[in-house]
Design an enzyme around this catalytic site. Sequence first.
Site, PDB file in Angstrom:
ATOM      1  N   HIS A 255      40.177 -22.530   8.044  1.00 29.80           N
ATOM      2  CA  HIS A 255      39.709 -22.721   9.421  1.00 29.80           C
ATOM      3  C   HIS A 255      39.328 -24.185   9.676  1.00 29.80           C
ATOM      4  O   HIS A 255      38.406 -24.476  10.434  1.00 29.80           O
ATOM      5  CB  HIS A 255      38.518 -21.805   9.736  1.00 29.80           C
ATOM      6  CG  HIS A 255      38.832 -20.348   9.647  1.00 29.80           C
ATOM      7  ND1 HIS A 255      39.385 -19.635  10.696  1.00 29.80           N
ATOM      8  CD2 HIS A 255      38.695 -19.461   8.629  1.00 29.80           C
ATOM      9  CE1 HIS A 255      39.559 -18.379  10.332  1.00 29.80           C
ATOM     10  NE2 HIS A 255      39.155 -18.248   9.077  1.00 29.80           N
TER      11      HIS A 255
ATOM     12  N   ASN B 238      38.224 -12.853  13.693  1.00 31.43           N
ATOM     13  CA  ASN B 238      39.580 -13.370  13.879  1.00 31.43           C
ATOM     14  C   ASN B 238      40.197 -12.769  15.133  1.00 31.43           C
ATOM     15  O   ASN B 238      39.607 -11.900  15.777  1.00 31.43           O
ATOM     16  CB  ASN B 238      40.465 -13.028  12.668  1.00 31.43           C
ATOM     17  CG  ASN B 238      40.084 -13.804  11.421  1.00 31.43           C
ATOM     18  OD1 ASN B 238      39.629 -14.935  11.501  1.00 31.43           O
ATOM     19  ND2 ASN B 238      40.258 -13.190  10.268  1.00 31.43           N
TER      20      ASN B 238
ATOM     21  N   TYR C 252      30.013 -17.423   2.753  1.00 34.11           N
ATOM     22  CA  TYR C 252      29.847 -18.300   3.909  1.00 34.11           C
ATOM     23  C   TYR C 252      28.617 -19.187   3.770  1.00 34.11           C
ATOM     24  O   TYR C 252      28.652 -20.388   4.052  1.00 34.11           O
ATOM     25  CB  TYR C 252      29.760 -17.473   5.197  1.00 34.11           C
ATOM     26  CG  TYR C 252      31.111 -17.083   5.743  1.00 34.11           C
ATOM     27  CD1 TYR C 252      31.520 -17.477   7.001  1.00 34.11           C
ATOM     28  CD2 TYR C 252      31.998 -16.306   5.000  1.00 34.11           C
ATOM     29  CE1 TYR C 252      32.754 -17.123   7.515  1.00 34.11           C
ATOM     30  CE2 TYR C 252      33.236 -15.942   5.491  1.00 34.11           C
ATOM     31  CZ  TYR C 252      33.611 -16.358   6.748  1.00 34.11           C
ATOM     32  OH  TYR C 252      34.843 -16.005   7.244  1.00 34.11           O
TER      33      TYR C 252
END
Length: 742
Positions: free
Chosen positions: A88, A162, A376
Amino acid sequence: MSSIRDTIQKAVSTVTSSAKIADLQSDIQEPKSGQALTTDHGVKVSDTDNWLKVTNGRDNGPSLLEDQIGREKIHRFDHERIPERVVHARGAGAHGYFKVYDDRASKYTYAPVLTDSSRSTPVFIRFSTVQGSRGSADTVRDVRGFAIKFFTDEGNWDLVGNDIPVFFIQDAIKFPDLVHAVKPEPHNEVPQGQTAHNNFWDFSGLQPETAHMIMWVMSDRGVPRSFRMMQGFGVNTYTLLNAQGERHFVKFHWIPELGVHSLMWDEALKIAGQDPDFHRKDLNEAIENGAYPKWKLAIQTLPESREHEFEFDILDATKVWPQELVPLEEIGELVLNRVVDEFFTETEQVAFCTSHIVPGIGFSDDPLLQGRNFSYFDTQISRLGVNWEELPINRPVCPVLNHNRDGKSRHRIVQSSVNYWPNRKDIGRPVKPEEGGYAEFAQRVEGIKKRVRGEKFQEHYSQAQLFYNSLAPYEKSHLINAISFELSHCDDPAVYKSYTTVLSNIDFELAKTIAIKVDGVLPEKPGRPNHGHTSKGLSQLEYASKEPTIVSRRIAILIADGFNAVELQAVRAILTSAKAVCYIIGPRRNKIHPSEAQDIGEGVTADHHFEGQRSTLFDAIYIPSGEKHIKELANNGRAVHWVREAFGHCKPIGAIGEGVDFLRDVVRLPDVELFAPPRGSDEVVSSYGVVTTGRYSVSSAARDTLKITQDSKGFAANFAYQISQHRCYQREMDGLVEKVAF
């Protein structure tokens, strides 16, 4: 082929050897076939596909933090690149707000962001591609990230998703393998921004859980027309907790107001070179023109009592919850209304974590989500430092107080003599759940520690079949062409022959068609029969706007000296009144003069010249009348190509008067019915998305009220309806596109 390539590489390396190359040899490792897999501390790994988790032998429980093998694999992966995101990396962002319609979701959750209609919650959204670097193109075939940071009064909630509702893998421990395979190949860093290479398809063919996601990415979903025209999904299964202490499983869906639309593949390829920033510019253009992007938030919910009643596991991220089984409920709206002031400090430094939730929202035992929650947070520390949440774009709007201190890039200055709890001053005390403190659901957990997936996690093809069966004929055609394109870029026969075998488990005719195109393995019989079922909400056709609209659609008006200015002004005024964005394209970016018979001033200034822009960057083309202007267009090969290319990409085309002659005699559109009656008639003919008429006067415009319906009579209204349909794919299905060189 590979042995020849290896021989050449060794010969080249020998010739280019130097003292430095020799110096590097001690650090070069050449893996051998069959070599054992180990951890960084040398322990051989027995299972690299499943995180250690609690299980009763049938169902998955929570993943365990004590799994050093899993943590090391993810931890090392998270820190591979700095400062660019590992995935990303290329993104675009905008500010906006979110509001719920009412308190209809209160039966599922007590989170005010989802239940309090008096609130307008600020949000920041970042759209992105997955595979490419920051410098890659916007329009490559790829998954698109759809990450939203809600700045709620209870803290930040990050919904990191997404534009596709499923994912390639089921367990987060496979993230490093997936991303290594999808990224450019390690020996040459090629290709950038696409999956058309050996490693990706090798991995996908050997990891059958990817089958469903492959169908989605190779469909039109992989090349969206705009960030504003794609769906968003939370992907993972979360939970909601209501005031009565009842828990529901939940899936989040974002449905765009403008419908779900895509580029043609040839168009996407060309835009990647012509305007690699197409999507980020499109987002800003819409917001700056007041055509604010909007999405409805819909949820699918299941009470805990229904968790095990389906043939699939609801915690499997490679599966959707079919809408026939679990209907969507629309609860709110997201609006983007402000572009960023500075790209780096906002779009690049914004950081999201799936583990950022607020009271009333929780996690499930989805093994992909469990690993994302670890990954993350770890990744943001690597990219931005341990104090990344103090950056302006990331910090909450509600009060923040804790005993965390120091670390790289610390911004906050705390005037206090205590930085611990308990303390004598009662500073930073924990908050009881009934006073707003976060409360975890008291979930009962029992089982044994084992690297395993539940029984229902073993089935990989049923929903891939469901998706394929639900597509429109043109969508299926595009999917077949996409897989054929990708596999044709794989030069290792073992890869493309392997994947055509996988396809036989989805659909026999699909596999056979692609095998013929790419020299794959022609199946003698289906790997498994196609069950033939379909489902709602999988085809993009189902998301057309309730009211036809041309808001923010880009319309190119092709002119040269001698055009009919009165007609142009009338048509442009009507289209612009419906919030379409019209651009004048001419032989030069300067004044283009109207017909000598029209005394209306100096003419109009072109926004671009024919070589400065291409038809790929617009949604439709309009050609006004004017004898002299049409003669000039007819002698301009690029102008002719503009129209042929737009026709090949199934875009609406409008023409009046001599413009119709241009289409008939110069462009030569195959099998399209064009206006034929006397030139003075304003009768409208519409055929295969091509709208034509003989004349368009002030009186024609007066009668041409812009009510966008299929039975519109006026030229502008009829043309607008065709634009609202996005494209005329019937051209493609009837073979007209193949007859035009573009």
